[in-house]
Design a protein around this motif. Structure first.
Motif, PDB file in Angstrom:
ATOM      1  N   SER A   1       0.824  -1.213   0.000  1.00  0.00           N
ATOM      2  CA  SER A   1       0.000   0.000   0.000  1.00  0.00           C
ATOM      3  C   SER A   1       0.858   1.263   0.000  1.00  0.00           C
ATOM      4  CB  SER A   1      -0.983   0.014   1.173  1.00  0.00           C
ATOM      5  OG  SER A   1      -0.307   0.147   2.394  1.00  0.00           O
TER       6      SER A   1
ATOM      7  N   SER B   1      -5.051   1.446   1.811  1.00  0.00           N
ATOM      8  CA  SER B   1      -5.008   0.174   2.536  1.00  0.00           C
ATOM      9  C   SER B   1      -6.345  -0.539   2.486  1.00  0.00           C
ATOM     10  CB  SER B   1      -4.608   0.405   3.994  1.00  0.00           C
ATOM     11  OG  SER B   1      -3.275   0.855   4.069  1.00  0.00           O
ATOM     12  N   GLN B   2      -7.417   0.221   2.642  1.00  0.00           N
ATOM     13  CA  GLN B   2      -8.750  -0.377   2.586  1.00  0.00           C
ATOM     14  C   GLN B   2      -9.045  -0.965   1.210  1.00  0.00           C
ATOM     15  OE1 GLN B   2     -11.313   2.813   3.773  1.00  0.00           O
ATOM     16  NE2 GLN B   2     -11.044   2.397   5.947  1.00  0.00           N
ATOM     17  N   TRP B   3      -8.655  -0.241   0.174  1.00  0.00           N
ATOM     18  CA  TRP B   3      -8.903  -0.694  -1.191  1.00  0.00           C
ATOM     19  C   TRP B   3      -8.127  -1.969  -1.489  1.00  0.00           C
ATOM     20  CZ3 TRP B   3      -5.857   0.259  -5.954  1.00  0.00           C
ATOM     21  CH2 TRP B   3      -6.557  -0.096  -7.106  1.00  0.00           C
TER      22      TRP B   3
ATOM     23  N   SER C   1      -7.054  -4.171   0.560  1.00  0.00           N
ATOM     24  CA  SER C   1      -7.523  -5.305   1.371  1.00  0.00           C
ATOM     25  C   SER C   1      -8.913  -5.774   0.973  1.00  0.00           C
ATOM     26  CB  SER C   1      -7.516  -4.928   2.854  1.00  0.00           C
ATOM     27  OG  SER C   1      -8.563  -4.004   3.126  1.00  0.00           O
ATOM     28  N   GLY C   2      -9.557  -5.044   0.064  1.00  0.00           N
ATOM     29  CA  GLY C   2     -10.898  -5.412  -0.371  1.00  0.00           C
ATOM     30  C   GLY C   2     -12.003  -4.805   0.481  1.00  0.00           C
ATOM     31  N   ALA C   3     -11.632  -3.991   1.461  1.00  0.00           N
ATOM     32  CA  ALA C   3     -12.625  -3.357   2.326  1.00  0.00           C
ATOM     33  C   ALA C   3     -13.296  -2.164   1.646  1.00  0.00           C
ATOM     34  CB  ALA C   3     -11.980  -2.917   3.632  1.00  0.00           C
ATOM     35  N   MET C   4     -12.741  -1.704   0.528  1.00  0.00           N
ATOM     36  CA  MET C   4     -13.311  -0.590  -0.231  1.00  0.00           C
ATOM     37  C   MET C   4     -13.356  -1.001  -1.695  1.00  0.00           C
ATOM     38  SD  MET C   4     -11.923   3.345  -0.593  1.00  0.00           S
ATOM     39  CE  MET C   4     -12.270   3.750   1.118  1.00  0.00           C
ATOM     40  N   ASP C   5     -14.487  -0.719  -2.350  1.00  0.00           N
ATOM     41  CA  ASP C   5     -14.610  -1.093  -3.755  1.00  0.00           C
ATOM     42  C   ASP C   5     -13.900  -0.085  -4.665  1.00  0.00           C
ATOM     43  OD1 ASP C   5     -16.715   0.937  -4.913  1.00  0.00           O
ATOM     44  OD2 ASP C   5     -17.553   0.247  -3.004  1.00  0.00           O
TER      45      ASP C   5
ATOM     46  N   THR D   1     -15.593   3.486  -5.162  1.00  0.00           N
ATOM     47  CA  THR D   1     -15.439   4.381  -4.013  1.00  0.00           C
ATOM     48  C   THR D   1     -14.017   4.922  -3.926  1.00  0.00           C
ATOM     49  OG1 THR D   1     -17.157   3.166  -2.835  1.00  0.00           O
ATOM     50  CG2 THR D   1     -15.717   4.583  -1.508  1.00  0.00           C
ATOM     51  N   TYR D   2     -13.036   4.053  -4.125  1.00  0.00           N
ATOM     52  CA  TYR D   2     -11.630   4.483  -4.049  1.00  0.00           C
ATOM     53  C   TYR D   2     -11.327   5.503  -5.144  1.00  0.00           C
ATOM     54  CZ  TYR D   2      -6.543   4.337  -3.867  1.00  0.00           C
ATOM     55  OH  TYR D   2      -5.214   4.690  -3.767  1.00  0.00           O
TER      56      TYR D   2
END
Length: 83
Positions: A17, A44-46, A48-52, A55-56
């Motif tokens: 990341s 980091s969220q993107w 890890s798959g926590a953000m689509d 949205t990113y």
């Protein structure tokens, strides 16, 4: 950032990341620093798959970063690693 070092090895950060982090120049106002923290946290969220993706990319665009160019440069860097 240079992707090639003197010994022709590609640089890879310990946390992938890190390739998607942004920084601001000093002195930056609080709003700019908060924006940097949001963008860096979103990377980091993107990853890890926590953000689509949508949205990113919208978040990057909101903070004035061309998402296609920004992520494209990282993709090019990673593609060199896969050769």
């Amino acid at each position: 950032m240079s992707i090639a070092s003197d010994n022709n090895l590609l640089w890879v950060p310990p946390d992938i990341s890190d390739l998607l982090t942004v920084s601001v120049e000093a002195p930056a106002d609080d709003t700019t620093v908060k924006g940097m923290l949001i963008v860096n946290g979103a990377a980091s969220q993107w990853l890890s798959g926590a953000m689509d993706d949508y949205t990113y990319f919208e978040l990057l665009d909101h903070f004035g970063i061309d998402p296609t160019k920004f992520v494209g440069e990282v993709e090019e860097h990673l593609a060199l690693l896969m050769i």
